[in-house]
Scaffold this motif. Sequence first.
Motif, PDB file in Angstrom:
ATOM      1  N   PHE A  19       7.034   4.761   3.442  1.00  0.00           N
ATOM      2  CA  PHE A  19       8.025   4.424   4.474  1.00  0.00           C
ATOM      3  C   PHE A  19       9.323   3.946   3.841  1.00  0.00           C
ATOM      4  CE2 PHE A  19       9.943   0.977   6.978  1.00  0.00           C
ATOM      5  CZ  PHE A  19      10.367   1.703   8.088  1.00  0.00           C
ATOM      6  N   ASP A  35       0.838  -1.194   0.000  1.00  0.00           N
ATOM      7  CA  ASP A  35       0.000   0.000   0.000  1.00  0.00           C
ATOM      8  C   ASP A  35       0.876   1.249   0.000  1.00  0.00           C
ATOM      9  OD1 ASP A  35       0.969   0.052   2.550  1.00  0.00           O
ATOM     10  OD2 ASP A  35      -0.959  -0.209   3.540  1.00  0.00           O
ATOM     11  N   ASP A  36       0.257   2.393  -0.164  1.00  0.00           N
ATOM     12  CA  ASP A  36       0.990   3.656  -0.272  1.00  0.00           C
ATOM     13  C   ASP A  36       1.775   3.983   0.995  1.00  0.00           C
ATOM     14  OD1 ASP A  36       0.108   4.033  -2.844  1.00  0.00           O
ATOM     15  OD2 ASP A  36      -1.636   5.221  -2.247  1.00  0.00           O
ATOM     16  N   ALA A  37       1.244   3.615   2.149  1.00  0.00           N
ATOM     17  CA  ALA A  37       1.941   3.909   3.405  1.00  0.00           C
ATOM     18  C   ALA A  37       3.264   3.147   3.474  1.00  0.00           C
ATOM     19  CB  ALA A  37       1.058   3.551   4.595  1.00  0.00           C
TER      20      ALA A  37
END
Length: 66
Positions: free
Chosen positions: A62, A56-58
């Motif tokens: 990171f 996912d984008d998170a």
Amino acid sequence: MHLLQAGVDISVIALWLDHESPETTHQYVEANLALKEEALSKIEEIPLQRLRFKPDDALLGFLEQL
């Protein structure tokens, strides 16, 4: 069986197991292979879908900060 697959000569295995002759050891090898073939013939192949992981984008954010 593991020793044989690792390349150890069957006559050496027979000596280690204190068998009278390599033919005695060979009987165990044949029995082992027959049991393996029998077991493999009874199983069915499980159809698998190959799924690719999509972070996912998170997680991508990171990782980009590292």
